[in-house]
Design a protein around this motif. Structure first.
Motif, mmCIF file in Angstrom:
data_model
loop_
_atom_site.group_PDB
_atom_site.id
_atom_site.type_symbol
_atom_site.label_atom_id
_atom_site.label_comp_id
_atom_site.label_asym_id
_atom_site.label_seq_id
_atom_site.Cartn_x
_atom_site.Cartn_y
_atom_site.Cartn_z
ATOM 1 N N ALA A 22 0.827 -1.209 0.000
ATOM 2 C CA ALA A 22 0.000 0.000 0.000
ATOM 3 C C ALA A 22 0.860 1.257 0.000
ATOM 4 C CB ALA A 22 -0.937 -0.003 1.207
ATOM 5 N N LEU A 23 1.946 1.258 0.773
ATOM 6 C CA LEU A 23 2.829 2.424 0.801
ATOM 7 C C LEU A 23 3.468 2.647 -0.570
ATOM 8 C CD1 LEU A 23 4.528 1.926 4.286
ATOM 9 C CD2 LEU A 23 3.003 3.802 3.614
ATOM 10 N N THR A 24 3.783 1.563 -1.257
ATOM 11 C CA THR A 24 4.317 1.685 -2.615
ATOM 12 C C THR A 24 3.277 2.282 -3.557
ATOM 13 O OG1 THR A 24 5.793 -0.208 -2.287
ATOM 14 C CG2 THR A 24 5.307 0.425 -4.556
ATOM 15 N N ASP A 25 2.041 1.795 -3.437
ATOM 16 C CA ASP A 25 0.972 2.278 -4.314
ATOM 17 C C ASP A 25 0.613 3.739 -4.034
ATOM 18 O OD1 ASP A 25 0.883 -0.266 -5.389
ATOM 19 O OD2 ASP A 25 -0.848 -0.906 -4.183
ATOM 20 N N LEU A 26 0.814 4.171 -2.796
ATOM 21 C CA LEU A 26 0.479 5.542 -2.421
ATOM 22 C C LEU A 26 1.603 6.532 -2.704
ATOM 23 C CD1 LEU A 26 -1.260 4.804 1.000
ATOM 24 C CD2 LEU A 26 -2.383 5.782 -1.012
ATOM 25 N N ALA A 27 2.748 6.035 -3.120
ATOM 26 C CA ALA A 27 3.911 6.899 -3.334
ATOM 27 C C ALA A 27 3.642 8.062 -4.292
ATOM 28 C CB ALA A 27 5.088 6.060 -3.821
ATOM 29 N N PRO A 28 2.864 7.872 -5.358
ATOM 30 C CA PRO A 28 2.608 9.018 -6.261
ATOM 31 C C PRO A 28 1.902 10.192 -5.590
ATOM 32 C CG PRO A 28 2.065 6.949 -7.347
ATOM 33 C CD PRO A 28 2.319 6.617 -5.909
ATOM 34 N N TYR A 29 1.262 9.960 -4.446
ATOM 35 C CA TYR A 29 0.556 11.038 -3.755
ATOM 36 C C TYR A 29 1.422 11.746 -2.718
ATOM 37 C CZ TYR A 29 -3.607 8.832 -5.744
ATOM 38 O OH TYR A 29 -4.542 8.303 -6.607
ATOM 39 N N GLU A 30 2.675 11.308 -2.576
ATOM 40 C CA GLU A 30 3.545 11.956 -1.603
ATOM 41 C C GLU A 30 3.823 13.386 -2.037
ATOM 42 O OE1 GLU A 30 4.389 10.801 1.208
ATOM 43 O OE2 GLU A 30 3.996 8.641 1.031
ATOM 44 N N GLY A 31 3.962 14.260 -1.044
ATOM 45 C CA GLY A 31 4.245 15.657 -1.349
ATOM 46 C C GLY A 31 4.148 16.511 -0.109
ATOM 47 N N GLU A 32 4.547 17.765 -0.246
ATOM 48 C CA GLU A 32 4.512 18.698 0.871
ATOM 49 C C GLU A 32 3.753 19.950 0.452
ATOM 50 O OE1 GLU A 32 5.566 18.352 3.936
ATOM 51 O OE2 GLU A 32 6.378 16.331 3.626
ATOM 52 N N THR A 33 3.236 20.642 1.428
ATOM 53 C CA THR A 33 2.648 21.956 1.196
ATOM 54 C C THR A 33 3.427 22.974 2.003
ATOM 55 O OG1 THR A 33 0.686 23.353 1.433
ATOM 56 C CG2 THR A 33 0.943 21.566 3.024
ATOM 57 N N LYS A 34 3.567 24.160 1.452
ATOM 58 C CA LYS A 34 4.298 25.211 2.170
ATOM 59 C C LYS A 34 3.412 25.959 3.153
ATOM 60 C CE LYS A 34 3.480 28.511 -1.598
ATOM 61 N NZ LYS A 34 4.116 29.386 -2.600
ATOM 62 N N TYR A 35 2.114 25.639 3.174
ATOM 63 C CA TYR A 35 1.176 26.410 3.991
ATOM 64 C C TYR A 35 0.919 25.753 5.341
ATOM 65 C CZ TYR A 35 0.342 28.904 -0.354
ATOM 66 O OH TYR A 35 0.498 29.640 -1.484
ATOM 67 N N ARG A 36 0.758 26.578 6.351
ATOM 68 C CA ARG A 36 0.403 26.154 7.698
ATOM 69 C C ARG A 36 -0.731 27.035 8.206
ATOM 70 N NH1 ARG A 36 3.088 22.770 5.974
ATOM 71 N NH2 ARG A 36 5.017 21.824 6.781
ATOM 72 N N MET A 37 -1.751 26.423 8.754
ATOM 73 C CA MET A 37 -2.872 27.213 9.260
ATOM 74 C C MET A 37 -2.404 28.200 10.332
ATOM 75 S SD MET A 37 -6.486 25.967 10.967
ATOM 76 C CE MET A 37 -7.438 25.875 9.466
ATOM 77 N N SER A 38 -1.459 27.801 11.173
ATOM 78 C CA SER A 38 -1.003 28.664 12.269
ATOM 79 C C SER A 38 -0.411 29.959 11.748
ATOM 80 C CB SER A 38 0.016 27.921 13.125
ATOM 81 O OG SER A 38 1.086 27.449 12.328
ATOM 82 N N THR A 39 0.275 29.913 10.612
ATOM 83 C CA THR A 39 0.864 31.151 10.089
ATOM 84 C C THR A 39 -0.219 32.091 9.568
ATOM 85 O OG1 THR A 39 1.188 30.183 7.886
ATOM 86 C CG2 THR A 39 2.987 29.965 9.463
ATOM 87 N N PHE A 40 -1.285 31.548 9.065
ATOM 88 C CA PHE A 40 -2.373 32.390 8.583
ATOM 89 C C PHE A 40 -3.091 33.079 9.743
ATOM 90 C CE2 PHE A 40 -1.707 29.946 4.805
ATOM 91 C CZ PHE A 40 -2.099 30.763 3.771
ATOM 92 N N TYR A 41 -3.084 32.456 10.895
ATOM 93 C CA TYR A 41 -3.807 33.013 12.041
ATOM 94 C C TYR A 41 -2.949 33.940 12.881
ATOM 95 C CZ TYR A 41 -8.135 30.451 11.560
ATOM 96 O OH TYR A 41 -9.344 29.995 11.108
ATOM 97 N N THR A 42 -1.640 33.932 12.687
ATOM 98 C CA THR A 42 -0.779 34.739 13.555
ATOM 99 C C THR A 42 -0.195 35.959 12.859
ATOM 100 O OG1 THR A 42 1.116 33.322 12.987
ATOM 101 C CG2 THR A 42 -0.105 32.787 14.989
ATOM 102 N N LYS A 43 -0.253 36.009 11.542
ATOM 103 C CA LYS A 43 0.306 37.162 10.842
ATOM 104 C C LYS A 43 -0.528 38.407 11.102
ATOM 105 C CE LYS A 43 2.668 34.822 7.049
ATOM 106 N NZ LYS A 43 2.733 34.624 5.590
#
Length: 562
Positions: free
Chosen positions: A541-562
């Motif tokens: 399953a981890l092999t099959d899910l590999a194409p969905y791996e990725g990161e986002t640069k956004y964090r909810m906490s930064t949107f609420y504290t700026k």
């Protein structure tokens, strides 16, 4: 006469003026008090007039209604008790000057909210949750009293169905199945972290659907931050006599700027609300810019943006609602399932026999097995019934016109709330309601009772306001519970003396989306063959899910504290 004139002239003019001003101010103050008293009296007479026509309930006081009679915790239990006291499925409870009609019976809920869905399709004014919270651009809160509002609601509901509709969710079964296998795989090594595994699973599924990115780490901020905000919102919006919900009784307090009003708990801040919307919009925009995963929901929203004139806040709300529809609620349901397995071990034996016969030990259950696993299917239904997450059926409904039921008036725009707790704990439909008993949902079993609708529970709400994520939640919950039952034994955790640690089936959070408080449980694979199958399937399953791996640069906490 002369003496009087002399006396008059002997009094200084400024003293006369001062006396007159005092007299005038007193008159003005008296007039204001009399006017206010007459206004309160007239308003109270109107309240009592409405009360005489509406379903029965506690006697309300002027201005405050029944607000301060509310219990500190779990008001749905209190409303269930009131329904029994007045011997009626409907009760009226006044929050300030506004009546709320609570439905405590399945058949009445079906009659009003399902069969009369066209009337009960709107929302009342919700100061805390809607106006100060997630806003009127959100499908969850939208009014449908005008033609324009109904059209906007129809558009958003159509778009939501493109993401998590009944037919659409079948396309997600392959990665939902893989993420479920990963949960079983992780339970082999860290069973004590079962809550984190469930939260990761549920969040990862909706993240793949919405943004084409899986969530592999239980400590990913999109889990910890978003679910924390959901828990906070659920806690703050419980009907009660403390702030911020007390603003529903005293709405004038909501006009005070948020920075000077600690009772608002940060609600109503334009900066915070705006940035909160921006967070989910940014996630959607980020996903739309990536060439891979053409079928993710974010791309659908941007593709349809021009056609339906979608604003940024609408895109944000639709994207964010995926998490509300499928992450916190689904993980809470799975935690409840584990509690039931631990507290009622006798219910596991029929499940194991059925799974061993149909599935065996060398593979885990799949969606294709559903039709051949009636007891497992009944087990899942009982999980939904026994401790429903959305314990008062989500946000209140409101009739678009005056309506009558059994001679009682339900005025237009009244809060109408389904008490799922009372509905699912009615002895008539569910004898011994706190006993976990899957046999209730087996066809022709003596424990089964008539219930409106084909599902046998009302966990996801009613009518046109039914939870948009119902199909996704039912599909994923069945698969995850079937895999847990197939793969594991659930027993008591032991203390330092080797004695079993008890669990409390009533120890739940107080939020609108309730879940069990933390409890310990022993989770072990049922056999060595099963353990080997879990490892083999998890790694694949981890092999099959590999194409969905990725990161986002956004964090909810930064949107609420700026």
């Amino acid at each position: 006469m002369m003496a009087m004139e002399q006396l008059f002239h002997a009094v200084p003019v400024h003293c006369l003026q001062h006396g007159c001003s005092k007299f005038g101010a007193a008159n003005v103050a008296l007039a204001i008090l009399v006017t206010a008293a007459l206004g309160i009296l007239a308003d109270y007479i109107w309240m009592l007039y409405l009360r005489s026509k509406m379903p029965p309930g506690p006697f309300p006081y002027p201005i405050i209604g029944n607000t301060f009679q509310l219990p500190n915790n779990k008001p749905w239990v209190y409303f269930e008790e009131l329904s029994r006291k007045y011997n009626t499925p409907l009760i009226t409870y006044w929050i300030g000057r506004n009546p709320t009609v609570w439905i405590n019976d399945a058949w009445t809920a079906s009659e009003l909210l399902d069969k009369r869905a066209g009337i009960y399709c709107s929302r009342p004014r919700m100061l805390v949750f809607a106006e100060l919270g997630s806003g009127q651009n959100n499908l969850v809160n939208m009014y449908t009293t005008t033609k324009a509002q109904r059209e906007r609601f129809r558009i958003q509901r159509k778009l939501m169905h493109q993401g998590v509709g009944i037919q659409q969710v079948k396309k997600y079964r392959h990665f939902q199945n893989d993420e479920s296998k990963v949960v079983a795989y992780h339970l082999l090594t860290k069973p004590e972290n079962y809550v984190a595994h469930f939260e990761r699973y549920a969040t990862s599924v909706v993240s793949i659907i919405g943004f084409g990115r899986r969530v592999g780490n239980p400590k990913d901020p999109i889990i910890t931050e978003v679910i924390a905000v959901m828990h906070r919102a659920a806690d703050l919006n419980v009907p009660g006599k403390t702030f911020p919900m007390l603003m529903e009784t005293f709405p004038a307090l909501a006009r005070v700027p948020t920075e000077y009003a600690p009772w608002k708990h940060g609600l109503g801040s334009k900066r915070k609300s705006h940035r909160g919307h921006d967070f989910f919009y940014s996630l959607a925009h980020e996903a739309n810019e990536k060439p891979e995963h053409e079928d993710c929901y974010a791309k659908v929203l941007f593709k349809e943006q021009k056609k339906y004139d979608l604003g940024n806040k609408e895109i944000s709300a639709l994207a964010g609602n995926l998490f509300g529809a499928g992450s916190d609620t689904s993980s809470s349901t799975l935690i409840t399932a584990v509690l039931a397995m631990r507290a009622f071990p006798e219910t596991l034996i029929p499940a194991w026999k059925e799974l061993d016969r149909v599935v065996g030990s060398d593979r885990s259950p799949s969606f294709d097995d559903d039709a051949n696993l009636p007891y497992v299917h009944a087990f899942v239904k009982e999980v939904f019934r026994w401790r429903s997450v959305a314990i008062i059926g989500g946000q209140p409904h409101a009739p678009t016109q005056d309506d009558y039921y059994n001679g009682y008036l339900i005025p237009k725009s009244t809060w109408v709330q389904g008490n799922v707790w009372a509905i699912h704990h009615n002895e008539r439909e569910f004898p011994e309601p706190d006993r976990f008993n899957p046999n209730r949902f087996l066809k022709d079993h003596p424990d089964a009772r008539p219930f409106p609708g084909e599902r046998g529970y009302m966990t996801f709400g009613w009518g046109r306001r039914v939870c948009s994520g119902q199909a996704l939640a039912e599909q994923g919950t069945w698969l995850m519970i079937a895999r847990l039952l197939w793969g594991f034994k659930f027993g008591p955790a032991l203390d330092e003396q080797g004695k079993p640690k008890p669990v409390d089936i009533f120890d739940y959070t107080n939020g609108l989306n309730m879940r069990p408080q933390t409890f310990e449980v022993s989770i072990e694979p049922r056999s060595e063959r099963v353990r080997q199958a879990i490892i083999r399937e998890g790694e694949q399953a981890l092999t099959d899910l590999a194409p969905y791996e990725g990161e986002t640069k956004y964090r909810m906490s930064t949107f609420y504290t700026k």
